[in-house]
Design an enzyme around this catalytic site. Structure first.
Site, PDB file in Angstrom:
ATOM      1  N   LYS A 175      39.787 -11.012   0.155  1.00 17.64           N
ATOM      2  CA  LYS A 175      40.672 -10.819   1.311  1.00 17.64           C
ATOM      3  C   LYS A 175      41.670  -9.702   1.034  1.00 17.64           C
ATOM      4  CE  LYS A 175      44.570 -12.247   2.642  1.00 17.64           C
ATOM      5  NZ  LYS A 175      45.000 -10.953   3.215  1.00 17.64           N
ATOM      6  N   GLU A 250      48.453 -12.503 -10.588  1.00 17.54           N
ATOM      7  CA  GLU A 250      49.054 -11.246 -11.059  1.00 17.54           C
ATOM      8  C   GLU A 250      50.186 -10.914 -10.093  1.00 17.54           C
ATOM      9  OE1 GLU A 250      48.490  -9.672 -13.727  1.00 17.54           O
ATOM     10  OE2 GLU A 250      46.586 -10.533 -14.362  1.00 17.54           O
ATOM     11  N   CYS A 284      53.214  -2.623  -9.313  1.00 17.53           N
ATOM     12  CA  CYS A 284      53.768  -3.824  -9.939  1.00 17.53           C
ATOM     13  C   CYS A 284      54.423  -3.489 -11.271  1.00 17.53           C
ATOM     14  CB  CYS A 284      52.679  -4.859 -10.118  1.00 17.53           C
ATOM     15  SG  CYS A 284      51.219  -4.215 -10.945  1.00 17.53           S
ATOM     16  N   GLU A 381      62.624  -6.821  -7.240  1.00 18.84           N
ATOM     17  CA  GLU A 381      61.573  -5.794  -7.154  1.00 18.84           C
ATOM     18  C   GLU A 381      61.764  -5.029  -5.839  1.00 18.84           C
ATOM     19  OE1 GLU A 381      57.555  -7.301  -6.676  1.00 18.84           O
ATOM     20  OE2 GLU A 381      56.829  -5.788  -8.083  1.00 18.84           O
TER      21      GLU A 381
END
Ligand code: NAD
Length: 487
Positions: A175, A250, A284, A381
């Site tokens: 997906k 992750e 990331c 983040e």
């Protein structure tokens, strides 16, 4: 390239199929519509999971590793042959600079090659236990894998996920993010062209909280592999509990780049600039916290900001461009909100800090100085081209600040003292530590998080193990079988 007018379906059972909903995709760098893509609903997920299950239970489930290895190499060849088309599709869909995307496509190829080779060396084992007990183990595919990937590296993340799963003999329902489905769909098409049986790879672009959640909870799914934010990762873990599934996550990061006074700044500064601003900071493992020895702080900030300001930002399809646009204007507004928050907390915006004019989602490389580790901009983040530069007093303080984060995905250390580099590698809580080495992800080297950056590993042999079950087979080699009750 004909993408300007192309419509994309879902990829289920080895062909494009229609969905009840289609959506216009916007090219982030121009703000213009450039394709329409089908968006899956729960019925489509049912179809995709049924297709994956039927294929797993059929011939594919018995395919020997050598055959899967051949198919993976063939897919690597097909990506290589179609690399220009894939790169252009990715650039137009995501807005990132072609120079970055070319490297991602190259890695996509190597991922398949690595796992094509790795699967040949995965075997069970046999232990001489003594007596009349003979044991050996079998490695079998975990089953149907639901794989969920984000928008920042749609092709590369799809290959990180698909390559070990297909090597292991699993079938997959992938997906992608609904905004960035195109290269994953093209990859599935190429897999079919090189001979992967229908139903091995299914691609269902869909909204996460609805259809994505349905996929994760689906009783026909055996394993969930997720890449995305820590907040969604926590939700995935909850959704995977009933019925119980194997899970790997992750997740996000706020990775430090630690620059000691004994480092060669001529090397450290350009690398530190690259390691936050490539992919416009939407990575990331972007090194979004630069920690600098306080004795050099002002000089470092001046040199770093000068280089950041000089980056070539613009048309992502121009091969000279170093930083393209962000994924959307909505995301750019979120990034800018963080910069304003940093200003409010007392950070100094040395360069950048204002969105560019025009329809594209551009934001300049932005350097925040005078940052303290507790500030929001040093903890959360931002996922954009914004770096925080933080001074440290000594080695102990550097380690303290590097670990002052809920995340633990990556860290880079710049030092002229090899022993110090290795000391820090042990003390920093992160899945990977680079010493005088800014690059991050290589096929064959395990990649993944400590702490809130998730668990499980990608890219290395460890990733393959996560798509395999170990079955122990035991037998008696004695003259007669065991008869413990003496009956
Ligand atoms: P996100 O968590 O919002 O979405 C990621 C994917 O999950 C998308 O496909 C989305 O549609 C889907 N999703 C969202 N909610 C869901 C739900 N309830 N159930 C099932 N699926 C759901 O993340 P994002 O903002 O798209 O991506 C950026 C994040 O990904 C950042 O935090 C970044 O650090 C992380 N990331 C991590 C790695 C890594 O390897 N550690 C790599 C790339 C990106």
């Amino acid at each position: 390239m004909t993408t300007a007018t192309q419509d994309y379906g879902l990829w289920i059972g080895g062909e494009y199929v229609e969905a009840a909903e289609t959506r216009e995709l916007i090219e982030p760098a121009t703000g213009e519509a450039f394709a329409r893509a089908a968006i899956a609903g729960s019925d489509d997920v049912d179809r995709a999971v049924a297709s994956a299950r039927a294929t797993l239970d059929g011939e594919w489930g018995k395919t020997p590793p050598t055959e899967r290895s051949r198919l993976l190499h063939a897919l690597a060849d097909a990506i290589q042959a179609n690399r220009k088309e894939l790169a252009e599709l990715e650039v137009r869909n995501v807005g990132k600079a072609l120079s970055s995307v070319k490297a991602e496509v190259a890695q996509a190829i190597e991922n398949f090659r690595y796992f094509a080779s790795a699967i040949a060396s995965i075997a069970g084992r046999s232990n001489p236990l003594g007596g009349s007990l003979h044991f050996y183990s079998l490695k079998e595919p975990v089953g149907v894998a639901a794989q969920i990937v984000p928008w920042n590296y749609p092709l590369m993340m799809a290959t990180w996920k698909l390559s070990p799963a297909l090597a292991a003999g699993c079938t997959v329902v992938l997906k992608p993010d609904p905004a960035t489905p195109l290269t994953a769909l093209r990859l599935a098409e190429l897999a079919a062209e090189v001979g992967f049986p229908e139903g091995v790879v299914n691609v269902v672009p869909a909204d996460g909280p609805t259809t994505g959640a349905y996929l994760v909870g689906h009783p026909g799914v055996d394993k969930v592999a997720f890449t995305g934010s820590t907040k969604t990762g926590a939700e995935i873990m909850r959704l995977s509990a009933e019925p119980l599934k194997r899970v790997t996550l992750e997740l996000g990061g706020k990775s430090p780049n630690v620059v000691f006074a004994d480092a060669n700044l001529d090397d450290a500064i350009p690398s530190a600039v690259w390691s936050i601003f490539y992919s416009a900071g939407q990575s990331c493992e972007a090194r979004s916290r630069v920690l600098v020895d306080q004795s050099q702080y002002e000089d470092f900030v001046a040199q770093f900001s000068e280089k950041a300001k000089a980056l070539r930002v613009g048309d992502p399809l121009d091969p000279e461009t170093q930083m393209g646009s962000l994924i959307s204007t909505a995301h750019r507004d979120r990034v800018h909100g963080y910069v304003d928050k940093g200003r409010g907390e007392g950070a100094e915006v040395v360069t950048g800090g204002e969105p560019a004019d025009g329809k594209g989602a551009f934001y300049p490389p932005t350097v925040l100085a005078g940052v303290e580790s507790g500030m929001t901009v040093a903890q959360e983040e931002i996922f954009g081209p914004v770096v925080t530069v933080i001074p440290f007093e000594d080695e102990k303080d550097a380690v303290r600040i590097a670990n002052d984060s809920k995340y633990g995905l990556y860290a880079t250390v710049w030092t002229g003292d090899p022993a110090r580099g290795h000391r820090l590698a042990r003390q920093i809580k992160a899945g990977t530590v680079g010493i005088n080495m800014p690059y991050t992800a290589f096929p064959g080297i395990p990649f993944g998080g400590y702490k809130q950056s998730g668990f499980g590993r990608e890219l290395g042999i460890e990733a393959l193990e996560l798509y395999l079950e170990t079955k122990s087979v035991i037998t008696s080699t004695g003259a007669r079988p065991y008869n413990p009750f003496g009956l």
